[in-house]
Design a protein around this motif. Structure first.
Motif, mmCIF file in Angstrom:
data_model
loop_
_atom_site.group_PDB
_atom_site.id
_atom_site.type_symbol
_atom_site.label_atom_id
_atom_site.label_comp_id
_atom_site.label_asym_id
_atom_site.label_seq_id
_atom_site.Cartn_x
_atom_site.Cartn_y
_atom_site.Cartn_z
ATOM 1 N N SER A 116 0.835 -1.199 0.000
ATOM 2 C CA SER A 116 0.000 0.000 0.000
ATOM 3 C C SER A 116 0.871 1.252 0.000
ATOM 4 O O SER A 116 1.892 1.317 0.709
ATOM 5 C CB SER A 116 -0.908 -0.005 1.236
ATOM 6 N N SER A 117 0.473 2.251 -0.742
ATOM 7 C CA SER A 117 1.267 3.481 -0.843
ATOM 8 C C SER A 117 1.317 4.257 0.464
ATOM 9 O O SER A 117 2.181 5.114 0.651
ATOM 10 C CB SER A 117 0.693 4.385 -1.939
ATOM 11 N N ALA A 147 1.725 2.845 3.460
ATOM 12 C CA ALA A 147 2.506 2.116 4.466
ATOM 13 C C ALA A 147 3.867 2.798 4.607
ATOM 14 O O ALA A 147 4.913 2.269 4.220
ATOM 15 C CB ALA A 147 2.663 0.652 4.076
ATOM 16 N N SER A 151 0.854 -0.083 -4.722
ATOM 17 C CA SER A 151 -0.491 0.021 -5.309
ATOM 18 C C SER A 151 -1.539 0.001 -4.204
ATOM 19 O O SER A 151 -1.391 -0.707 -3.206
ATOM 20 C CB SER A 151 -0.737 -1.148 -6.267
ATOM 21 N N ASP A 152 -2.603 0.753 -4.413
ATOM 22 C CA ASP A 152 -3.721 0.754 -3.470
ATOM 23 C C ASP A 152 -4.931 0.005 -4.023
ATOM 24 O O ASP A 152 -6.007 0.036 -3.433
ATOM 25 C CB ASP A 152 -4.115 2.200 -3.118
ATOM 26 N N GLU A 153 -4.755 -0.654 -5.155
ATOM 27 C CA GLU A 153 -5.822 -1.483 -5.682
ATOM 28 C C GLU A 153 -5.939 -2.754 -4.858
ATOM 29 O O GLU A 153 -4.944 -3.296 -4.371
ATOM 30 C CB GLU A 153 -5.539 -1.845 -7.143
ATOM 31 N N GLU A 154 -7.160 -3.231 -4.685
ATOM 32 C CA GLU A 154 -7.383 -4.471 -3.952
ATOM 33 C C GLU A 154 -7.424 -5.634 -4.935
ATOM 34 O O GLU A 154 -8.172 -5.599 -5.907
ATOM 35 C CB GLU A 154 -8.686 -4.387 -3.150
ATOM 36 N N ARG A 208 -0.762 -4.389 3.795
ATOM 37 C CA ARG A 208 -2.011 -3.638 3.833
ATOM 38 C C ARG A 208 -2.411 -3.388 5.283
ATOM 39 O O ARG A 208 -1.863 -3.988 6.204
ATOM 40 C CB ARG A 208 -3.143 -4.429 3.142
ATOM 41 N N PRO A 216 -8.657 5.842 -5.471
ATOM 42 C CA PRO A 216 -7.650 4.865 -5.856
ATOM 43 C C PRO A 216 -7.405 4.775 -7.352
ATOM 44 O O PRO A 216 -6.336 4.366 -7.786
ATOM 45 C CB PRO A 216 -8.210 3.539 -5.312
ATOM 46 N N TYR A 256 -12.700 8.694 -1.771
ATOM 47 C CA TYR A 256 -12.748 8.006 -0.489
ATOM 48 C C TYR A 256 -13.552 8.828 0.522
ATOM 49 O O TYR A 256 -13.376 10.043 0.635
ATOM 50 C CB TYR A 256 -11.315 7.802 0.003
ATOM 51 N N ASN A 305 -4.995 10.669 -6.879
ATOM 52 C CA ASN A 305 -4.595 9.389 -6.288
ATOM 53 C C ASN A 305 -3.174 9.466 -5.746
ATOM 54 O O ASN A 305 -2.572 8.445 -5.432
ATOM 55 C CB ASN A 305 -4.680 8.256 -7.323
ATOM 56 N N PHE A 330 -0.463 -1.630 9.898
ATOM 57 C CA PHE A 330 -0.148 -2.379 8.687
ATOM 58 C C PHE A 330 0.453 -3.745 9.009
ATOM 59 O O PHE A 330 1.147 -3.917 10.008
ATOM 60 C CB PHE A 330 0.833 -1.583 7.821
#
Length: 299
Positions: free
Chosen positions: A100-101, A103, A129-132, A145, A196, A203, A225, A271
């Motif tokens: 995660s960006s 963290a 990346s913050d994509e799940e 994460r 994201p 968000y 983002n 995290f």
């Protein structure tokens, strides 16, 4: 049988990279060799797996189904083979991490640099990346994460202390527009939001009051983002923004940003490094987990 496994592994790389050339580079073969392997696999299965154009590669419905089935199995085989090979020497190979960006402490560099120096046979490949997504299906060894979004069937190792989300703005913004006294007042303030990805709603900012959590759907004047841009805009007085406290730490210490609404910003679990529970854990990942625990104990 071995030829089929090799073809499936090649297919999984093409599916992961969405590119014949990128898959060929990772395998150390020509693009033509990869294309021929996929064509033979399609002929064997009597289905089309890949859509090819001059600019892109995508999977057919059958291809998506096959990839979802074979990717976890291939990851298990890789782990088993790595464990056997690594038993004869040092951990080696590529260790792929999805991080995660936000963290910040994990990405600060010191821990990762120390691991790279201690284990020169391991190549760290880190995607921020913050994509799940499913790290196993996408071919990652582990991810980082927030604990609250990690699936329960994963093994999780803490990599930070408790976290806190804060709303912040510059002193000049407060001078011009005042300080909100409650999160619900944010809807009438200039806000800098985060999303994201394109076409995804910004968000919602999360708070708590009296032990009950709630969120506020702010109406951002600016949405991005990129956290660095959010901070720059907030420091310039463009509005109030929202994110992890440690992301804003340096700017708060200098006085460039001021925390607001702190009474509505409780702490929560931080995290974690997470990875699937495998009987044969690859030595490169085991070495990384051990290094992480030792590093945290010293700092």
């Amino acid at each position: 049988m071995l030829r089929d496994l090799s073809a499936l592994a090649t297919f999984a790389l093409v599916a992961e990279e969405r590119s014949f050339r990128a898959a060929a580079d990772r395998l150390g073969v020509t693009r033509s060799a990869v294309s021929q392997t996929i064509r033979r696999l399609e002929e064997t299965l009597a289905v089309a797996l890949v859509r090819r154009t001059t600019r892109s590669v995508s999977l057919t419905e059958d291809g998506e189904r096959l990839y979802s089935e074979v990717a976890p199995a291939i990851a298990e085989l890789d782990a088993a083979l790595s464990a056997i090979g690594d038993a004869r020497g040092r951990p080696r190979g590529q260790l792929r991490l999805a991080v995660s960006s936000i963290a910040e402490s994990f990405l600060s560099g010191a821990m990762l640099a120390a691991f790279a120096e201690a284990h020169p046979g391991v190549e760290l490949d880190i995607t921020v990346s913050d994509e799940e997504f499913d790290i196993v299906t996408e071919g990652y060894d582990a991810g980082v994460r927030l604990g609250e979004v990690i699936a329960q069937d994963m093994i999780a190792v803490p990599v930070s202390g408790e976290q806190r989300q804060l709303a912040v703005c510059s002193p000049s913004y407060i001078d011009r527009f005042g300080r909100p006294s409650h999160p619900r007042e944010l809807t009438s303030h200039r806000c800098i939001g985060w999303r994201p990805a394109p076409k995804v709603a910004p968000y919602r900012w999360e708070f708590a009051e009296g032990g009950k959590e709630f969120s506020v759907a702010v109406k951002p004047e600016i949405t991005t983002n990129d956290m660095a841009l959010m901070i720059s805009l907030a420091c310039a007085g463009a509005g109030i923004t929202f994110g992890m406290q440690e992301s804003f730490g340096a700017w708060i210490e200098r006085g460039d940003l001021v925390p607001i609404l702190e009474d509505y910003s409780p702490s929560f679990a931080g995290f974690y490094l997470y990875y699937p529970s495998r009987r044969n854990m690859a030595a490169k990942l085991r070495a990384f987990v051990d290094h992480l625990k030792r590093f945290d104990a010293r700092h």
